[in-house]
Scaffold this active site. Sequence first.
Site, PDB file in Angstrom:
ATOM      1  N   HIS A 149      14.165  25.162  41.095  1.00 40.75           N
ATOM      2  CA  HIS A 149      14.022  24.166  39.617  1.00 40.75           C
ATOM      3  C   HIS A 149      12.448  23.836  40.459  1.00 40.75           C
ATOM      4  CE1 HIS A 149      12.231  19.681  39.344  1.00 40.75           C
ATOM      5  NE2 HIS A 149      13.934  19.320  38.276  1.00 40.75           N
ATOM      6  N   ASP A 191      14.762  22.764  48.937  1.00 41.34           N
ATOM      7  CA  ASP A 191      15.181  21.755  48.182  1.00 41.34           C
ATOM      8  C   ASP A 191      16.739  21.450  49.074  1.00 41.34           C
ATOM      9  OD1 ASP A 191      15.374  20.319  46.241  1.00 41.34           O
ATOM     10  OD2 ASP A 191      14.506  21.590  44.838  1.00 41.34           O
ATOM     11  N   GLN A 222      20.631  19.054  45.603  1.00 47.91           N
ATOM     12  CA  GLN A 222      21.470  19.244  45.039  1.00 47.91           C
ATOM     13  C   GLN A 222      23.140  19.157  45.931  1.00 47.91           C
ATOM     14  OE1 GLN A 222      22.114  18.375  42.071  1.00 47.91           O
ATOM     15  NE2 GLN A 222      19.899  18.299  40.878  1.00 47.91           N
ATOM     16  N   LYS A 271      19.490  11.177  43.132  1.00 51.41           N
ATOM     17  CA  LYS A 271      20.782  11.457  42.629  1.00 51.41           C
ATOM     18  C   LYS A 271      21.628  12.273  44.260  1.00 51.41           C
ATOM     19  CE  LYS A 271      17.941  15.680  41.786  1.00 51.41           C
ATOM     20  NZ  LYS A 271      17.721  15.277  39.931  1.00 51.41           N
ATOM     21  N   CYS A 288      14.255  22.354  34.040  1.00 46.76           N
ATOM     22  CA  CYS A 288      13.465  22.659  34.877  1.00 46.76           C
ATOM     23  C   CYS A 288      13.358  23.768  35.877  1.00 46.76           C
ATOM     24  CB  CYS A 288      13.308  21.238  35.632  1.00 46.76           C
ATOM     25  SG  CYS A 288      12.531  19.365  35.038  1.00 46.76           S
TER      26      CYS A 288
END
Length: 414
Positions: free
Chosen positions: A131, A208, A211, A234, A372
């Site tokens: 991302h 990251d 997700q 999220k 993104c």
Amino acid sequence: MNAQPTPPTVFDVQRVRADFPLLTRSVHGKPLVYFDNANTSQKPASVIEAMDEHYRRHNANVARAVHQLGEESTAAYEGARDKLARFINAPSRDELILTSGTTQSINLVAYSYALPGLKSGDTILTTVMEHHANIVPWQLVAARSGATVKAAPIDERGELDVEQYIAMLTPEVKLACVAHVSNVLGTVNPVREIARECRKRGIPLLVDGSQAVPHRPVDVQALGCDFYAVTGHKMLGPTGTGALWAKREHLEAMPPFFGGGDMIREVRFNGTTFADVPHKFEAGTPNIAGFVGLSAAIDYYDSLGFEAIHTWEQQLLAYATERLREVPGLRIFGEAAQKEPVISFLLEGAQASDMATLLDLQGVAVRSGHHCAHPLMQFYGVPATLRASLAFYNTREEIDAFVVALLKVRKLLM
């Protein structure tokens, strides 16, 4: 007499759906099919009610008052830190910085940890599938310091070339970065293996986790990384919430990123002394009600359990992939062996934005665009894709309705 094995618990998706008010609405006269969960998840009533209750009965600023409301508000805010720390198995609650989300978390690491030590000739390693939030901050600090940003490759299936990633962990690399799960492809990266190789070389690793945390249990101690960033909206929580976990040794050495109230011990014009971690990174009034809501979101995950969530979502992913393969001219991007329920695709000869608009008229919400992730789009040689991202409150019936809508759109565009 031998005891009989306990039969597996059936995931009652209809009961779960009843907890999410927005899922009952219609769009353009059609029942809503919400397949944009990688963008933002829907919120259970318990999250909405927790925030409403906070504003109705407990609203006050944190850490600035000794009156009852202030103490209640502070307890709720700090309670969210405790729950988040437990949620990702952080060694200490004090290693968890509450932020507005992964973007702020990564920028905090970029400017407070990376930039002070970067110099010309240094490298920050990331991957092609990241991302923008895990690319652009590194480019900004690299431009200031003379360092460079390099990206490890992926293959056509959307899997990271782990051998090449490891080969790129040269002495010039001062920080390595990787997504736990790709927001476009759903690919699950082998973070534990990467972290192990980084530790061998003395290279810190940032992950990251935006997700990953909505779909699977996360244990930062088991993963062995140095930094782990999460985003609340999220994972059933409100927008403007998230966190950065970092090893205490890094936090102690990092200077504050923002200055203001609540991150200080004493301010004098001849010098300021800062608060201990985590508070030295939390200047100003935070999103208190948001973190009250995020706390309720974690409770909701706990009530279901990730084993049940993961099993159901994997069933949905397999079913959706099978159904989409029935659509003539449809190309799926990213078919890694380990995936979370994210499917990016295109129809031959159709524009992603046109398809998304027409699907919306059928009540189906999917994401179109570059997500993104411009470098990833460039790798596949496309300007954009459609992305259907599923959550545990989605159903097979919704997938069927999605495919019917997609076939209608195909007829209109072909």
